[in-house]
Design a protein around this motif. Structure first.
Motif, PDB file in Angstrom:
ATOM      1  N   TYR A  55      50.183  52.733  32.667  1.00  0.00           N
ATOM      2  CA  TYR A  55      50.451  52.422  31.453  1.00  0.00           C
ATOM      3  C   TYR A  55      51.784  52.171  31.338  1.00  0.00           C
ATOM      4  N   TYR A  68      44.616  38.890  37.081  1.00  0.00           N
ATOM      5  CA  TYR A  68      44.038  38.662  35.712  1.00  0.00           C
ATOM      6  C   TYR A  68      44.648  39.585  34.499  1.00  0.00           C
ATOM      7  N   GLN A 114      43.451  40.728  30.597  1.00  0.00           N
ATOM      8  CA  GLN A 114      42.208  41.363  29.888  1.00  0.00           C
ATOM      9  C   GLN A 114      42.751  41.572  28.623  1.00  0.00           C
ATOM     10  N   GLY A 136      38.946  43.569  24.207  1.00  0.00           N
ATOM     11  CA  GLY A 136      37.538  43.057  23.539  1.00  0.00           C
ATOM     12  C   GLY A 136      37.074  41.482  24.348  1.00  0.00           C
ATOM     13  N   GLN A 137      37.779  41.641  25.275  1.00  0.00           N
ATOM     14  CA  GLN A 137      37.451  40.237  26.244  1.00  0.00           C
ATOM     15  C   GLN A 137      37.254  40.567  27.656  1.00  0.00           C
ATOM     16  N   GLY A 138      36.967  39.466  28.155  1.00  0.00           N
ATOM     17  CA  GLY A 138      36.660  39.546  29.734  1.00  0.00           C
ATOM     18  C   GLY A 138      38.056  39.143  30.339  1.00  0.00           C
ATOM     19  N   PRO A 139      38.161  39.478  31.440  1.00  0.00           N
ATOM     20  CA  PRO A 139      39.394  39.117  32.517  1.00  0.00           C
ATOM     21  C   PRO A 139      39.479  37.646  32.453  1.00  0.00           C
ATOM     22  N   LEU A 169      41.808  34.627  34.636  1.00  0.00           N
ATOM     23  CA  LEU A 169      42.852  34.573  35.796  1.00  0.00           C
ATOM     24  C   LEU A 169      44.196  34.152  35.390  1.00  0.00           C
ATOM     25  N   LEU A 198      44.865  43.162  35.338  1.00  0.00           N
ATOM     26  CA  LEU A 198      44.139  43.639  36.547  1.00  0.00           C
ATOM     27  C   LEU A 198      44.591  42.867  37.627  1.00  0.00           C
ATOM     28  N   PHE A 205      38.510  45.307  42.466  1.00  0.00           N
ATOM     29  CA  PHE A 205      39.605  45.356  41.457  1.00  0.00           C
ATOM     30  C   PHE A 205      40.245  46.567  41.504  1.00  0.00           C
ATOM     31  N   GLY A 206      41.481  46.573  40.952  1.00  0.00           N
ATOM     32  CA  GLY A 206      42.155  48.030  40.690  1.00  0.00           C
ATOM     33  C   GLY A 206      42.038  48.285  39.382  1.00  0.00           C
ATOM     34  N   PRO A 207      42.588  49.689  39.059  1.00  0.00           N
ATOM     35  CA  PRO A 207      42.448  50.122  37.665  1.00  0.00           C
ATOM     36  C   PRO A 207      43.157  49.466  36.496  1.00  0.00           C
ATOM     37  N   GLY A 208      44.193  48.499  37.125  1.00  0.00           N
ATOM     38  CA  GLY A 208      44.629  47.997  35.934  1.00  0.00           C
ATOM     39  C   GLY A 208      45.833  48.550  35.323  1.00  0.00           C
ATOM     40  N   THR A 209      46.619  47.722  34.931  1.00  0.00           N
ATOM     41  CA  THR A 209      47.757  48.385  33.847  1.00  0.00           C
ATOM     42  C   THR A 209      47.896  48.236  32.233  1.00  0.00           C
ATOM     43  N   ARG A 210      47.911  49.021  31.671  1.00  0.00           N
ATOM     44  CA  ARG A 210      47.605  48.572  30.212  1.00  0.00           C
ATOM     45  C   ARG A 210      49.147  48.526  29.686  1.00  0.00           C
TER      46      ARG A 210
END
Lengths: 115, 115
Positions: A10, A35, A37, A40-43, A45, A91, A106-111
């Motif tokens: 985060y 990516y 994201q 409410g949307q898909g990732p 690139l 992502l 995929f990794g867990p992502g950064t919000r």
């Protein structure tokens, strides 16, 4: 086998501030993807690397976004300066030609939240 | 250009029941891959199932199966014996067989499994 690692999980920043995200792909995976994201949307690139080379950065907003993958392993995605619309999950994914390049891990992502 | 459409923003199913998530896509390519990814609240995208367009037989992975209709460009996911752990966002994705390994995602379907 360790998965794709991303940090931080985060990040909250004020607009106009810089921010950087880090990704460590699965060992041996020479293809790395970033990516974005939106809620409410898909990732979508942003950039794809084959080893050290960025082979597809057509969707990367180059005025404020930059990325690097030194030595063909870890990668960093930077935004400078951040805008309110950059709030999203970022992502990272990797894949290996040995598996036919047809599965991305995929990794867990950064919000990212830009205030 | 490739597009992926998921027309069901949200769905719910009772535990142990069966649910089908819809996906349509548009492409001029004749060979490609289709995928369903699961994204739980942890945000990590997990591959559920994949289908090669040149294969007639529908893919199955334990409780997950697809109904691939190439002429109709339809690729639905059926989850049998739904479990609480299936609660997540589900994304349909497309990739061409040649060139870049870029994934094109739909907007997702939020599935809730009700105890």
């Amino acid at each position: 086998e360790a998965g794709v690692v991303q940090s931080p999980r985060y990040k909250i920043i004020e607009k106009k501030q810089p921010v950087a995200f880090w990704c460590n792909p699965i060992s041996g995976h020479n293809t790395l993807y970033w990516y974005r994201q939106n809620l409410g949307q898909g990732p979508e690139l942003l950039i794809r690397y084959e080893n050290e080379e960025a082979v597809d950065d057509s969707q990367l907003p180059k005025d404020r976004f930059s990325a690097e993958r030194l030595k063909g392993v870890d990668s960093t995605l930077k935004i400078q300066p951040a805008e309110l619309g950059d709030s999203a999950v970022y992502l990272c994914a990797s894949s290996s030609p040995g598996r036919g390049r047809d599965e991305q891990f995929f990794g867990p992502g950064t919000r990212l939240t830009v205030l | 250009a490739q597009t992926v459409t998921q027309s069901q923003p949200e769905m719910s199913v009772q535990e142990a029941e069966t649910v089908t998530l819809s996906c349509t896509y548009d492409t001029s390519e004749s060979n490609y891959y289709l995928f369903w990814y699961k994204q739980p609240p942890s945000r990590q995208m997990i591959l559920v199932i994949r289908q090669e367009a040149y294969k007639q037989q529908n893919a199955t992975e334990n409780r997950f199966s697809v109904n691939f209709q190439k002429a109709a460009k339809s690729f639905s996911l059926k989850i049998s014996d739904s479990q609480l752990g299936d609660t997540a966002m589900y994304f349909c994705a497309f990739r061409t067989l040649t060139g870049a390994n870029n994934l094109f995602f739909g907007t997702g379907t939020r599935l809730t499994v009700i105890p």
